[in-house]
Design an enzyme around this catalytic site. Structure first.
Site, mmCIF file in Angstrom:
data_model
loop_
_atom_site.group_PDB
_atom_site.id
_atom_site.type_symbol
_atom_site.label_atom_id
_atom_site.label_comp_id
_atom_site.label_asym_id
_atom_site.label_seq_id
_atom_site.Cartn_x
_atom_site.Cartn_y
_atom_site.Cartn_z
ATOM 1 N N LYS A 32 0.809 -1.305 0.053
ATOM 2 C CA LYS A 32 -0.115 -0.117 0.048
ATOM 3 C C LYS A 32 0.792 1.384 -0.018
ATOM 4 O O LYS A 32 0.451 2.229 -0.767
ATOM 5 C CB LYS A 32 -1.061 0.116 1.225
ATOM 6 C CG LYS A 32 -1.712 -1.332 1.436
ATOM 7 C CD LYS A 32 -2.890 -0.740 2.317
ATOM 8 C CE LYS A 32 -2.153 -0.805 3.697
ATOM 9 N NZ LYS A 32 -1.678 -2.289 4.268
ATOM 10 N N ARG A 107 -9.403 0.760 9.127
ATOM 11 C CA ARG A 107 -8.991 -0.472 9.571
ATOM 12 C C ARG A 107 -9.768 -1.232 10.296
ATOM 13 O O ARG A 107 -9.581 -2.538 10.528
ATOM 14 C CB ARG A 107 -7.655 -0.142 10.197
ATOM 15 C CG ARG A 107 -6.358 -0.918 9.455
ATOM 16 C CD ARG A 107 -5.098 -0.290 10.416
ATOM 17 N NE ARG A 107 -3.951 -1.037 10.197
ATOM 18 C CZ ARG A 107 -2.740 -0.346 9.574
ATOM 19 N NH1 ARG A 107 -2.855 0.799 9.077
ATOM 20 N NH2 ARG A 107 -1.605 -0.930 9.478
ATOM 21 N N ARG A 145 12.131 -6.032 4.759
ATOM 22 C CA ARG A 145 12.015 -4.434 4.800
ATOM 23 C C ARG A 145 12.772 -3.463 5.546
ATOM 24 O O ARG A 145 13.069 -3.846 6.763
ATOM 25 C CB ARG A 145 10.581 -4.237 4.977
ATOM 26 C CG ARG A 145 9.885 -2.902 4.524
ATOM 27 C CD ARG A 145 8.640 -2.941 4.306
ATOM 28 N NE ARG A 145 7.667 -2.969 5.558
ATOM 29 C CZ ARG A 145 6.583 -2.614 5.674
ATOM 30 N NH1 ARG A 145 5.660 -2.637 4.360
ATOM 31 N NH2 ARG A 145 5.824 -2.807 6.644
ATOM 32 N N ARG A 178 11.850 -1.202 10.888
ATOM 33 C CA ARG A 178 10.821 -0.523 11.654
ATOM 34 C C ARG A 178 10.269 -1.664 12.736
ATOM 35 O O ARG A 178 10.240 -2.826 12.877
ATOM 36 C CB ARG A 178 9.563 -0.452 10.965
ATOM 37 C CG ARG A 178 9.237 0.935 10.408
ATOM 38 C CD ARG A 178 8.074 0.951 9.349
ATOM 39 N NE ARG A 178 6.865 0.334 9.774
ATOM 40 C CZ ARG A 178 5.994 0.285 8.996
ATOM 41 N NH1 ARG A 178 5.801 0.749 7.754
ATOM 42 N NH2 ARG A 178 4.923 -0.560 9.360
ATOM 43 N N ARG A 189 0.326 -8.497 13.622
ATOM 44 C CA ARG A 189 -0.460 -7.276 12.594
ATOM 45 C C ARG A 189 -1.418 -8.194 11.644
ATOM 46 O O ARG A 189 -2.378 -7.514 11.140
ATOM 47 C CB ARG A 189 0.454 -6.558 11.931
ATOM 48 C CG ARG A 189 1.028 -5.589 13.008
ATOM 49 C CD ARG A 189 2.262 -5.012 12.385
ATOM 50 N NE ARG A 189 2.317 -4.243 11.201
ATOM 51 C CZ ARG A 189 3.129 -3.687 10.368
ATOM 52 N NH1 ARG A 189 4.353 -4.196 10.184
ATOM 53 N NH2 ARG A 189 2.931 -2.894 9.344
HETATM 54 P P1 AMP Z 1 1.195 0.867 8.875
HETATM 55 O O1 AMP Z 1 2.240 1.917 8.686
HETATM 56 O O2 AMP Z 1 -0.148 1.551 8.441
HETATM 57 O O3 AMP Z 1 1.370 -0.322 8.879
HETATM 58 O O4 AMP Z 1 0.658 1.148 10.460
HETATM 59 C C1 AMP Z 1 1.424 0.907 11.774
HETATM 60 C C2 AMP Z 1 0.700 0.743 12.969
HETATM 61 O O5 AMP Z 1 0.023 2.137 13.271
HETATM 62 C C3 AMP Z 1 -0.239 -0.073 13.088
HETATM 63 O O6 AMP Z 1 0.227 -1.634 13.147
HETATM 64 C C4 AMP Z 1 -0.923 0.272 13.904
HETATM 65 O O7 AMP Z 1 -0.444 0.049 15.351
HETATM 66 C C5 AMP Z 1 -1.119 1.875 13.866
HETATM 67 N N1 AMP Z 1 -2.123 2.070 13.045
HETATM 68 C C6 AMP Z 1 -1.790 2.873 11.520
HETATM 69 N N2 AMP Z 1 -2.943 2.972 11.172
HETATM 70 C C7 AMP Z 1 -4.120 2.758 11.999
HETATM 71 C C8 AMP Z 1 -5.381 2.644 11.913
HETATM 72 N N3 AMP Z 1 -6.153 3.203 10.872
HETATM 73 N N4 AMP Z 1 -6.396 2.242 13.057
HETATM 74 C C9 AMP Z 1 -5.503 1.796 14.164
HETATM 75 N N5 AMP Z 1 -4.233 1.727 14.398
HETATM 76 C C10 AMP Z 1 -3.351 2.159 13.126
#
Ligand code: AMP
Length: 235
Positions: A32, A107, A145, A178, A189
């Site tokens: 994404k 999400r 990554r 990360r 996740r």
């Molecule tokens: P991402 O970079 O989108 O994979 O997000 C990394 C982390 O941020 C996720 O594992 C969640 O802990 C938090 N996070 C990001 N977007 C959301 C969302 N829309 N709702 C809840 N937690 C989020």
């Protein structure tokens, strides 16, 4: 941002239906973020990544950052209210007037309902782009990554290696893993995606939202992007 912006409501300024909203949907590691960055370059509209916004708060160390740090480290979702507010506020910025790309939001069902109500109010019909990738591919991808801590660019040992091992092509910073890309956290996740996020596909279908599916398991990022672009242009 330097100067304070006047407090006009951009929602009443933008003509309904003119803003383009693309929702990049898919499991962690489905690409994404990479596809969003390609779309930003091609379409000239900003990416709104709730993950990036939250990481910025953590980096600054403000109260939001302190609140979400442990949850994110464990791979758990942060509260719906928080991300709903972050996105709603971000959409007031004028760089989103022509359109925007949502990456990693919504999400949960509650977030999807909140987003739907907001976009309906703005007269925006989003296009959901679902990137479908096998979990075995995802685990391999995420474990290779690396991210630039300064500009946020993602690299991958196999699919998108940096020119110099461990160094960002753009600004020369040392790349990092990360915290939430470690394998046990990745599994958490993916579980969270199955439980909370995948059901949104049904929600979008039932709500009659425009949705396209792209099988991205076997393709390189630029090949996936060609398909994404074809779908965006076909709408
Ligand atoms: P991402 O970079 O989108 O994979 O997000 C990394 C982390 O941020 C996720 O594992 C969640 O802990 C938090 N996070 C990001 N977007 C959301 C969302 N829309 N709702 C809840 N937690 C989020």
């Amino acid at each position: 941002m330097g100067l304070a912006q006047p407090h006009t409501d951009p929602f009443t300024v933008a003509l309904p239906g003119q803003r383009q909203a693309l929702i990049l949907f898919g499991s962690p590691g489905s690409g994404k973020g990479t596809q969003s960055k390609y779309l930003v370059e091609r379409l000239g509209i900003p990416q709104i990544s709730t993950g990036d916004m939250l990481r910025e708060h953590i980096q600054i160390g403000d109260p939001i950052g302190v609140k979400v740090r442990e949850l994110m480290r464990a791979g758990s979702l942060v509260s719906d209210e928080l991300v709903n507010t972050l996105v709603e506020e971000r959409l007031r910025d004028h760089d989103t007037d022509k359109g925007f790309i949502l990456d990693g939001y919504p999400r949960t069902l509650h977030q999807a309902e909140s987003m739907t109500a907001l976009l309906d109010r703005l007269g925006i019909a989003p296009l959901v782009i679902h990137l479908v990738v096998d979990y075995t591919v995802i685990i391999a991808r995420i474990s290779g990554r690396r991210q630039c801590p300064v500009c946020g660019t993602l690299f991958n040992a196999t699919s998108k290696p940096p020119k110099v091992d461990g160094v960002c092509d753009l600004d020369g910073s040392a790349l990092v893993i990360r915290e939430d890309d470690r394998e046990s956290v990745v599994r958490e996740r993916l579980d969270s995606y199955e439980k909370n996020t995948r059901p949104l596909l049904d929600f979008f279908r039932r709500a009659g939202r425009r949705m396209v599916e792209i099988d991205a398991s076997e393709l390189k990022p630029d090949e996936v992007f060609q398909k994404v672009l074809e779908q965006v242009q076909a709408q």
